[in-house]
Design an enzyme around this catalytic site. Structure first.
Site, mmCIF file in Angstrom:
data_model
loop_
_atom_site.group_PDB
_atom_site.id
_atom_site.type_symbol
_atom_site.label_atom_id
_atom_site.label_comp_id
_atom_site.label_asym_id
_atom_site.label_seq_id
_atom_site.Cartn_x
_atom_site.Cartn_y
_atom_site.Cartn_z
ATOM 1 C CG HIS A 173 -1.880 -1.170 1.172
ATOM 2 N ND1 HIS A 173 -2.350 -1.794 2.295
ATOM 3 C CD2 HIS A 173 -2.410 -1.865 0.150
ATOM 4 C CE1 HIS A 173 -3.118 -2.811 1.968
ATOM 5 N NE2 HIS A 173 -3.172 -2.874 0.660
ATOM 6 C CE1 TYR A 175 0.467 4.587 4.171
ATOM 7 C CE2 TYR A 175 -0.354 2.353 4.408
ATOM 8 C CZ TYR A 175 -0.589 3.713 4.367
ATOM 9 O OH TYR A 175 -1.859 4.205 4.515
ATOM 10 N NE ARG A 222 -2.926 -6.160 4.476
ATOM 11 C CZ ARG A 222 -3.930 -5.379 4.822
ATOM 12 N NH1 ARG A 222 -3.711 -4.301 5.548
ATOM 13 N NH2 ARG A 222 -5.165 -5.675 4.469
ATOM 14 N NE ARG A 318 -14.227 -3.839 0.829
ATOM 15 C CZ ARG A 318 -14.159 -3.727 -0.487
ATOM 16 N NH1 ARG A 318 -14.853 -2.784 -1.098
ATOM 17 N NH2 ARG A 318 -13.410 -4.537 -1.204
ATOM 18 C CB CYS A 347 -16.639 0.561 5.978
ATOM 19 S SG CYS A 347 -16.209 -0.210 4.412
ATOM 20 C CB SER A 395 -35.182 4.742 7.031
ATOM 21 O OG SER A 395 -36.321 5.193 6.334
HETATM 22 P P1 ADP Z 1 -35.340 6.053 3.137
HETATM 23 O O1 ADP Z 1 -33.940 6.035 2.599
HETATM 24 O O2 ADP Z 1 -35.505 7.056 4.197
HETATM 25 O O3 ADP Z 1 -35.805 4.706 3.561
HETATM 26 P P2 ADP Z 1 -36.632 5.930 0.498
HETATM 27 O O4 ADP Z 1 -36.910 7.060 -0.393
HETATM 28 O O5 ADP Z 1 -35.600 4.940 0.067
HETATM 29 O O6 ADP Z 1 -36.276 6.558 1.930
HETATM 30 O O7 ADP Z 1 -37.931 5.135 0.766
HETATM 31 C C1 ADP Z 1 -39.145 5.762 1.024
HETATM 32 C C2 ADP Z 1 -40.252 4.802 0.672
HETATM 33 O O8 ADP Z 1 -41.484 5.337 1.159
HETATM 34 C C3 ADP Z 1 -40.415 4.606 -0.836
HETATM 35 O O9 ADP Z 1 -40.398 3.218 -1.122
HETATM 36 C C4 ADP Z 1 -41.789 5.224 -1.134
HETATM 37 O O10 ADP Z 1 -42.489 4.531 -2.148
HETATM 38 C C5 ADP Z 1 -42.501 5.075 0.200
HETATM 39 N N1 ADP Z 1 -43.581 6.036 0.428
HETATM 40 C C6 ADP Z 1 -43.527 7.380 0.259
HETATM 41 N N2 ADP Z 1 -44.704 7.960 0.611
HETATM 42 C C7 ADP Z 1 -45.517 6.960 1.022
HETATM 43 C C8 ADP Z 1 -46.852 6.908 1.529
HETATM 44 N N3 ADP Z 1 -47.562 7.997 1.700
HETATM 45 N N4 ADP Z 1 -47.376 5.699 1.842
HETATM 46 C C9 ADP Z 1 -46.625 4.577 1.717
HETATM 47 N N5 ADP Z 1 -45.365 4.574 1.258
HETATM 48 C C10 ADP Z 1 -44.815 5.739 0.912
HETATM 49 FE FE1 SF4 Z 2 -19.543 -3.317 2.882
HETATM 50 FE FE2 SF4 Z 2 -20.517 -0.887 2.474
HETATM 51 FE FE3 SF4 Z 2 -20.542 -1.974 4.924
HETATM 52 FE FE4 SF4 Z 2 -18.254 -1.218 3.850
HETATM 53 S S1 SF4 Z 2 -19.981 0.080 4.392
HETATM 54 S S2 SF4 Z 2 -18.658 -3.128 4.895
HETATM 55 S S3 SF4 Z 2 -18.562 -1.712 1.727
HETATM 56 S S4 SF4 Z 2 -21.672 -2.653 3.162
#
Ligand code: ADP
Ligand code: SF4
Length: 670
Positions: A173, A175, A222, A318, A347, A395
């Site tokens: 790497h 170094y 390494r 990873r 990461c 999320s």
């Molecule tokens: P995050 O990264 O916060 O999870 P995303 O944009 O990836 O956000 O996902 C949001 C999800 O919410 C999408 O799949 C979208 O279709 C869904 N969504 C948005 N508005 C509504 C709603 N009113 N009812 C149900 N699902 C919804």
């Molecule tokens: Fe794998 Fe992405 Fe997690 Fe790094 S951050 S370990 S690349 S999933």
């Protein structure tokens, strides 16, 4: 479930010099953004990996002397006795689970920073040092070489005192040791010139370290099996000559390639087992065990490489971050539960920003000590509340899984036909296929949770929330890309943004087909602008990528892929205009403006894709405010990376019914 006997070979012990690895799962050294600044954070994180079954767990790069200081990037250090007790914490925690502990003794030479120590950089010759810094190395004289050997010896003795089982001589790497090995070494004495001469320092350091601690510790080297990455100009002839020369000296060869950006390449560019072809000859020139990496998440790939005699130990950084419990899951016949790394390199951004490691797939990574989070355990529910999650992106999905595991009754409603939100859409873009693993692992988990129900094609509005009458509502409805150009470089709308030829990434992801030529205006600076340009170019359109930054996708420097991305974009025939913003959009084109001189020019374009910033979809949330128990998570709360969304969903789930915490919500190292 018992282990599939096919995988028994992965659980065989492997002797490495005077020590024995209990199995073939080997967490190679990897940086953490924790280093000697955060020893408790580090010890807890490494301990979780040992608990998860990794038979060997190594440190990150561990500086042997202040002349190799990497601040503001936090390396481990073994400069003095205080460092011994700090790292002993990690060793003890790793040993508790029966794993070996390895330490990667490092001297960066020209590749360290030395901002903090103010020591001169050292190197084989006097050449530029640091990252684009106006400084050069001091060419090492014989006394410096003697000192270096002494520092290595003393650090190795400290490592032994800390309890380490494996001590590295780190010769990869770019170094210090690699600076001696490479043809750029301009010395004319016995440490420069011929292959044997350039390899002399490495040989002497192996012998020095062996003499110091070789009775109790294994000595690992390494080393890079090629002079580049597998798809660049590369040569394996000289590295092979060097390994042949030193073949039996160390107890273990830890093999990568010289181009770090390939070795830890993102899945956009590098497949699983991407180093195989380059290093498969190594075992034929040494009888010592060989470990190598390849973003291995498939037990079958691991098995094949061991069976075929390519590696003895399955190296992973990873994969062990995304799922510290891979070995245990294979051992217990739960391969389908492996949370596979998606190869996004979020990461690596921790190390690059001097902060503890974060992972897209594993929201507990880096939180083991300061929040007490564990990747496989989560406290059972604190009440009988029912929870409605609106939105099934990363999320919402993560919240559903984590709440489900806690035992809550969860309903998740998703407007689209498919779960996954932005991950499902973006993983259809070129090179991002593996990102769908964020969704797929969570879907698999949901299939095992009878207390979580989900409904597709269910748009939830205020009335439905009221009708459903859940005790808790969490809004995970994501964010949409702005159409008016407001973003990092534009505090106000870009004039002409209402022109019908303007599109956003959402339009392209939704299947809209633009007319060419296309201007993709990237004021977001992460991956999406570049990937959209690539997709449209793949559709046969003429594309120009315009950005106020001085390079394409500039934030991807933190994910070690910017160079690769820019090369790829240029090779695809996409025109690139950097240092340029848009001052106006017109029908048939844009007025581009140099961000330095203010000079303008017209660029003809039938379509303009504005990749600037996003608007949280929080109408549903604001339609309630304080009426009911309602929260926002993910992009709906604050648009960010997929990793941010997963973390946000997980945090929400962890904190439900926990005592509310005002002030600092985590432990701090003092
Ligand atoms: P995050 O990264 O916060 O999870 P995303 O944009 O990836 O956000 O996902 C949001 C999800 O919410 C999408 O799949 C979208 O279709 C869904 N969504 C948005 N508005 C509504 C709603 N009113 N009812 C149900 N699902 C919804
Ligand atoms: Fe794998 Fe992405 Fe997690 Fe790094 S951050 S370990 S690349 S999933």
């Amino acid at each position: 479930m018992p282990r599939d006997p096919r995988f028994d070979i992965l659980f065989e012990p492997v002797p490495i010099g005077p020590v024995t690895a209990p199995n073939r799962f080997y967490q190679v050294p990897h940086a953490t953004g924790m280093g000697s600044r955060r020893p408790q954070t580090l010890a807890a994180m490494r301990a979780v990996k040992a608990e998860g079954g990794w038979g060997t767990v190594c440190t990150g790069y561990c500086s042997i002397h202040p002349s190799s200081d990497d601040e503001p990037f936090p390396s481990d250090t073994l400069w003095d006795d205080h460092d011994v007790s700090s790292l002993a914490m990690m060793v003890d925690r790793v040993h508790e689970h029966g794993a070996l502990a390895g330490v990667e003794l490092w001297h960066g030479g020209a590749g360290s920073q030395n901002f903090y120590s103010r020591e001169p950089h050292i190197g084989p010759s006097s050449l530029p040092a640091g990252v684009w810094g106006p400084v050069q190395t001091k060419a090492m004289d014989k006394r410096d070489i003697r000192d270096l050997k002494q520092w290595y010896r003393e650090a190795a003795i400290r490592a032994e005192r800390a309890g380490f089982d494996i001590v590295y001589v780190y010769a990869a790497h770019w170094y210090l040791i690699l600076q001696f090995l490479a043809p750029s070494n301009q010395r004319t004495d016995e440490y420069g010139g011929s292959v044997e001469n350039r390899a002399r320092l490495l040989k002497e350091l192996i012998l020095e370290t062996k003499e110091a601690v070789g009775d109790t510790c294994a000595i690992a080297v390494r080393f890079s099996a090629s002079t580049g990455g597998p798809d660049d100009d590369q040569d394996t002839a000289e590295p092979r000559e060097m390994i042949e020369l030193l073949a039996e000296l160390p107890d273990l060869w830890d093999i990568g390639v010289r181009d770090y950006r390939y070795e830890m390449g993102t899945s956009r560019f590098v497949p699983e087992a991407g180093l195989e072809k380059t290093m498969s000859w190594v075992k034929s020139v040494t009888t010592k065990p060989v470990v190598s990496v390849g973003r291995f998440t498939s037990p079958d790939t691991m098995l094949r490489l061991v069976r075929q005699g390519v590696i003895d130990l399955v190296g992973a950084a990873r994969p062990s971050i995304a799922d510290p419990f891979i070995p245990r899951k294979i051992d217990e016949g739960r391969e389908d539960e492996i949370r596979e790394c998606i190869g996004c390199n979020i990461c690596y951004t921790g190390d690059q920003t001097g902060t503890p490691i974060r992972c897209t797939q594993n929201p507990t990574m880096g939180e083991e000590w300061r929040k007490g989070w564990h990747p496989e355990h989560i406290p059972t529910k604190g009440s009988d509340s029912s929870v409605l999650i609106v939105g099934g992106g990363p999320s919402g999905l993560e919240a559903a899984v984590a709440l489900g595991k806690r035992g809550y009754a969860v309903t998740l409603a998703e407007a689209r036909r498919q779960l996954g939100g932005r991950v499902s859409l973006e993983s259809e873009l070129p090179g991002l296929r593996q990102w769908a693993r964020v969704r797929d692992w969570r879907l698999n988990q949901l299939s095992k949770l009878s207390n979580v129900q989900y409904y597709l094609e269910s748009v939830v509005d205020r009335e439905q929330v009221l009708e459903y009458a859940a005790d808790r509502v969490v809004v995970a409805t994501g964010a949409t890309w702005r159409r008016d150009g407001i973003g990092r470089s534009h505090g106000q709308e870009i004039p002409g943004w209402q022109t019908p030829s303007v599109m956003t990434p959402d339009d392209v992801l939704g299947g809209a087909v633009p007319d060419g030529p296309v201007v993709v205006y990237d004021d977001d600076h992460y991956y999406i602008g570049g990937v959209i340009a690539e997709k449209l170019r793949g559709d046969g359109l003429e594309v120009m990528l315009v950005t106020p930054a001085n390079e394409v996708s500039t934030w991807t420097n933190h994910t070690a892929e910017q160079h690769r991305i820019q090369k790829h974009i240029l090779n695809l025939g996409i025109q690139v205009k950097t240092g340029t913003s848009l001052s106006e959009i017109r029908s048939g084109g844009v007025i581009a403006e140099c961000i330095y001189t203010g000079r303008t020019e017209e660029i003809l374009a039938s379509t303009v894709v504005l990749v600037t910033s996003r608007v949280p979809q929080d109408d549903l949330y604001y339609s309630f405010r304080d009426e009911i128990d309602i929260e926002r998570i993910g992009d709906c709360l604050a648009p960010g990376t997929i990793a941010t969304s997963v973390y946000s969903g997980h945090k929400y789930a962890r904190e439900m019914d926990a005592a509310s915490q005002l002030g600092v919500p985590f432990l701090r190292e003092r």
